[in-house]
Design a protein around this motif. Structure first.
Motif, short mmCIF file in Angstrom:
data_model
loop_
_atom_site.label_atom_id
_atom_site.label_comp_id
_atom_site.label_asym_id
_atom_site.label_seq_id
_atom_site.Cartn_x
_atom_site.Cartn_y
_atom_site.Cartn_z
N PHE A 107 43.51 -10.93 37.65
CA PHE A 107 44.39 -10.37 36.63
C PHE A 107 45.79 -11.01 36.63
O PHE A 107 46.70 -10.49 36.00
N GLY A 243 42.99 0.62 31.74
CA GLY A 243 43.46 -0.18 30.61
C GLY A 243 43.04 0.36 29.26
O GLY A 243 43.44 -0.18 28.23
N THR A 246 45.73 3.51 27.69
CA THR A 246 47.10 3.00 27.75
C THR A 246 47.31 1.89 26.70
O THR A 246 48.27 1.93 25.92
N THR A 247 46.39 0.93 26.66
CA THR A 247 46.57 -0.19 25.73
C THR A 247 46.35 0.29 24.29
O THR A 247 47.00 -0.18 23.36
N LEU A 284 57.07 -0.61 23.91
CA LEU A 284 56.74 0.08 25.16
C LEU A 284 57.94 0.85 25.70
O LEU A 284 57.80 1.88 26.34
N PRO A 289 53.25 4.42 26.84
CA PRO A 289 51.96 5.12 26.96
C PRO A 289 51.86 5.98 28.22
O PRO A 289 51.17 6.98 28.23
N VAL A 290 52.55 5.57 29.30
CA VAL A 290 52.57 6.38 30.52
C VAL A 290 53.98 6.97 30.63
O VAL A 290 54.95 6.23 30.64
N ALA A 347 57.79 0.60 32.23
CA ALA A 347 56.61 1.16 31.55
C ALA A 347 55.34 0.84 32.34
O ALA A 347 54.33 1.53 32.21
N GLY A 349 55.24 0.81 35.67
CA GLY A 349 55.40 1.31 37.04
C GLY A 349 56.15 0.31 37.90
O GLY A 349 56.89 -0.55 37.39
N SER A 352 54.15 -1.20 45.06
CA SER A 352 52.82 -1.73 45.41
C SER A 352 51.74 -1.34 44.40
O SER A 352 50.72 -1.99 44.31
N HIS A 353 51.98 -0.27 43.62
CA HIS A 353 50.99 0.15 42.63
C HIS A 353 51.32 -0.36 41.23
O HIS A 353 50.70 0.07 40.26
N ARG A 354 52.31 -1.24 41.13
CA ARG A 354 52.66 -1.75 39.80
C ARG A 354 51.40 -2.17 39.06
O ARG A 354 50.49 -2.75 39.63
N GLY A 357 47.10 -4.54 35.51
CA GLY A 357 46.65 -5.11 34.23
C GLY A 357 47.78 -5.46 33.28
O GLY A 357 47.53 -5.68 32.09
N ALA A 361 47.32 -6.46 29.46
CA ALA A 361 47.78 -5.53 28.42
C ALA A 361 48.76 -6.24 27.48
O ALA A 361 48.70 -6.10 26.26
C1 HEM Z 1 50.16 -0.74 27.83
C2 HEM Z 1 49.21 -0.72 28.73
C3 HEM Z 1 49.39 -0.23 30.14
C4 HEM Z 1 50.36 0.56 30.69
C5 HEM Z 1 51.58 1.15 30.00
C6 HEM Z 1 50.04 0.72 32.09
C7 HEM Z 1 50.80 1.43 32.98
C8 HEM Z 1 50.53 1.54 34.33
C9 HEM Z 1 51.36 2.23 35.29
C10 HEM Z 1 52.66 2.96 34.97
C11 HEM Z 1 50.78 2.10 36.52
C12 HEM Z 1 51.32 2.62 37.86
C13 HEM Z 1 50.75 3.95 38.24
C14 HEM Z 1 51.33 4.47 39.53
O1 HEM Z 1 52.13 3.80 40.17
O2 HEM Z 1 50.99 5.60 39.91
C15 HEM Z 1 49.55 1.36 36.34
C16 HEM Z 1 48.65 1.05 37.35
C17 HEM Z 1 47.46 0.39 37.13
N1 HEM Z 1 47.04 -0.21 35.96
FE1 HEM Z 1 48.00 -0.17 34.18
N2 HEM Z 1 48.87 0.05 32.35
C18 HEM Z 1 48.45 -0.55 31.21
C19 HEM Z 1 47.33 -1.35 31.04
C20 HEM Z 1 46.44 -1.69 32.03
C21 HEM Z 1 45.30 -2.56 31.87
C22 HEM Z 1 44.92 -3.33 30.61
C23 HEM Z 1 44.62 -2.56 33.06
C24 HEM Z 1 43.34 -3.30 33.38
C25 HEM Z 1 43.24 -4.37 33.99
C26 HEM Z 1 45.37 -1.73 33.99
C27 HEM Z 1 45.03 -1.49 35.30
C28 HEM Z 1 45.80 -0.78 36.19
C29 HEM Z 1 45.40 -0.54 37.57
C30 HEM Z 1 44.09 -0.99 38.23
C31 HEM Z 1 46.44 0.19 38.16
C32 HEM Z 1 46.50 0.68 39.59
C33 HEM Z 1 47.19 -0.35 40.44
C34 HEM Z 1 47.30 0.08 41.88
O3 HEM Z 1 47.16 1.27 42.18
O4 HEM Z 1 47.54 -0.80 42.72
N3 HEM Z 1 46.47 -1.21 33.33
N4 HEM Z 1 49.44 1.01 34.99
#
Ligand code: HEM
Length: 405
Positions: A107, A243, A246-247, A284, A289-290, A347, A349, A352-354, A357, A361
Motif C-alpha cells: 500500500f 477502505g 470511508t472512501t 477531507l 469521513p472519520v 483525517a 489519523g 503507528s496506526h496512521r 490505505g 484512498a
Molecule cells: C478517505 C478515506 C479514508 C480515511 C478518511 C481513512 C481514515 C483512517 C483513520 C483515521 C485511521 C486511523 C484509525 C486509528 O488510529 O484508530 C485509519 C486506519 C486504517 N485504514 Fe484508513 N482511511 C481511509 C481509507 C482507507 C483505505 C482505502 C484503506 C485500504 C487499504 C484503509 C485501510 C486502513 C487500515 C488497514 C487502517 C488500520 C491501520 C493500523 O491499525 O495500523 N483506509 N484510516
C-alpha cells in the motif's frame, strides 16, 4: 500537552452527544472556543485542538483500543468478535507490527500511484453507463463502486465477483462504525462471508502462485510464520472494510462541496490534474469521513490545565482539529486554494496506526474527481446536498443524487 503541573485545575467543557450528531461543526466550534478539551456524559475526554493531536503519535501516552468495544457491547464470540480480536487496527505493540508489516509495501505511495489509470477507466465506465439516464444514486453507483472494484482487483478477485463481494463489504463495514446490536447478525454474516471468500482466494494462490498482491502476501505471511490463519484472513478483510465506507463518503463529500461552490468546480474542470489533489485535501478537511480516533491514556496527562487521568478513554476529534482556526484560517470556508496547510492531514489519523490505505484512498478520490471534471463537467446535484452526520469514528452520509449529462 504535558505531564501534570501543580496548578492544573481546569474543568473540561461538557458535551451533549445528541446535538453533536446532527450539526457537529457548529457545535464543536462552540466547544472549542470554551476549552481545548471536552467531556461526554459517559466520561470520555474529547481533544478539540489540532496541536494536541500529536498525542496520537506517542505510544508512550496512549494505546489503541483492543477488545474493549466488543466487551462493552457484551459480544464475546462470532465473526465480528474474531475480526476485532485479530485485526491490526485493534492491536498494540509487537502484535500490531506483525499484522501490519506484510501489508505495508503493497500500500506504499509509489505502488498505489499505479492504480490511477485503472481508477480513471472505471470512473469513465460508470459515467458512460449513467450518462443521460436521469437521476443516479451517486453513493451506490459511483462512490461505493470505485473502491470496491479497485480493492477487488488488488486482491485478485475475479471481476464478475465485485458486486457480490460489495454486498458483504457493505454489511460487514457497519461493524467498524456505530451500529445497533440488532444489526449484529447481518454484520456477522457479512464478515463471515468475506472471511471465507478471502480464504478461498488465498488457498488458490498457495496452490497456484501468480504474480500478484495476494500471492506475495501469502508468501510474506508464510515465511514470517507467526500469524494465525484467522489473523492472515482478517488483515485482508481489514483493508477491504477500512477502505469501503470511508472512501465512499470521502468522494461524495468532496464532489458535493465542489458542486456547491461552482467557481471552484470551474477551476477543477479547467485543469483537473492541477486541482484534484487540493480539492481532495480540502474536502477531507472540511467534512472528514472519520470524525475521531479513540485511545486509552497510559498515564495522567494535562492539556491547558485540564487533567486527563490514566486509564481513561480519550477521543482525538479529528473533525474539530480540521476546523481549528490556529491552523486553518477562516476554517468554515471551503476553499481548495488554501496555502500553507500542514503536510500531515489528520483525517487519516496518525502515529503507528496512521491509515494504511491513505495513498490508495487519495488515488481513488483524486482520479474520481478529475475524471468527472473531464468527462462530465455539467454534472448536476439533484435535491439537497448530502449531510455527513456524527462526530465520532466513521461518520454516516445520508444520500446524494446526481445527473450525468
Ligand atoms: C478517505 C478515506 C479514508 C480515511 C478518511 C481513512 C481514515 C483512517 C483513520 C483515521 C485511521 C486511523 C484509525 C486509528 O488510529 O484508530 C485509519 C486506519 C486504517 N485504514 Fe484508513 N482511511 C481511509 C481509507 C482507507 C483505505 C482505502 C484503506 C485500504 C487499504 C484503509 C485501510 C486502513 C487500515 C488497514 C487502517 C488500520 C491501520 C493500523 O491499525 O495500523 N483506509 N484510516
Amino acid at each position: 500537552m504535558s505531564a501534570v503541573s501543580q496548578n492544573a485545575a481546569r474543568e473540561p467543557v461538557k458535551i451533549d452527544s445528541s446535538i453533536s450528531y446532527e450539526t457537529p461543526h457548529a457545535y464543536y466550534k462552540s466547544l472549542r472556543e470554551q476549552c481545548p478539551v471536552a467531556i461526554t456524559d459517559i466520561g470520555v475526554f474529547v481533544v478539540l485542538k489540532h496541536r494536541y493531536m500529536d498525542m496520537l503519535l506517542d505510544n508512550a501516552n496512549t494505546r489503541q483500543f483492543e477488545l474493549e468495544g466488543m466487551m462493552l457491547r457484551g459480544i464475546s464470540s462470532g465473526p465480528l468478535y474474531e475480526f476485532y480480536r485479530d485485526v491490526m487496527l485493534f492491536a498494540n505493540g509487537d502484535v500490531h507490527k506483525r499484522r501490519r508489516a506484510p501489508m505495508v509495501r503493497t500500500f506504499a505511495y509509489k505502488l498505489m500511484d499505479g492504480v490511477r489509470p485503472r481508477v480513471r477507466e472505471i470512473a469513465g465506465e460508470v459515467i458512460e453507463a449513467h450518462r443521460g439516464k436521469g437521476p443516479v444514486n451517486f453513493l451506490d453507483a459511483f462512490s461505493r463502486a470505485i473502491p470496491a472494484r479497485i480493492i477487488a482487483e488488488i486482491i485478485g478477485a475475479p471481476p464478475s465477483d465485485w458486486e457480490k463481494f460489495s454486498k458483504w463489504v457493505a454489511a460487514a463495514a457497519r461493524g467498524i462504525g456505530f451500529f445497533q446490536n440488532d444489526e449484529l447478525p447481518e454484520i456477522d454474516a457479512g464478515v463471515a462471508a468475506l472471511g471465507a471468500y478471502v480464504e478461498e482466494l488465498l488457498n488458490d494462490r498457495r496452490a497456484a502462485p501468480r504474480d500478484d498482491f495476494l500471492t506475495s502476501y501469502a508468501r510474506a505471511t508464510a515465511s514470517a510464520g507467526d500469524l494465525t490463519e484467522n489473523e492472515i484472513r482478517m488483515q485482508m478483510a481489514g483493508v477491504i472494510l477500512a477502505g469501503a465506507d470511508t472512501t465512499r463518503t470521502g468522494t461524495a463529500s468532496v464532489l458535493s462541496q465542489l458542486l456547491q461552490h461552482q467557481d471552484q468546480w470551474a477551476l477543477v474542470c479547467e485543469d483537473p490534474d492541477k486541482w484534484k489533489k487540493a480539492a481532495v485535501e480540502e474536502g477531507l478537511r472540511y467534512d472528514p469521513p472519520v470524525g475521531s480516533v479513540p485511545r486509552f491514556t497510559l498515564r495522567e496527562l494535562e492539556i491547558e490545565g485540564v487533567v486527563i487521568p490514566e486509564g481513561r478513554v480519550v477521543s482525538m476529534s479529528v473533525l474539530s482539529g480540521l476546523r481549528d482556526p490556529d491552523v486553518y484560517p477562516d476554517p468554515d470556508r471551503f476553499d481548495i486554494r488554501r496555502e500553507g496547510i500542514p503536510r500531515w492531514n489528520i483525517a487519516f489519523g496518525g502515529g503507528s496506526h496512521r491509515c494504511l490505505g491513505e495513498a490508495l484512498a487519495r488515488a481513488e478520490m483524486e482520479e474520481s474527481i478529475a475524471t468527472i471534471a473531464r468527462l462530465a463537467p455539467n454534472i448536476a446535484m439533484i435535491g439537497k446536498p448530502p449531510t455527513i452526520k456524527g462526530a465520532a469514528a466513521i461518520r454516516h452520509i445520508d444520500a446524494m443524487t446526481v445527473e450525468f449529462s
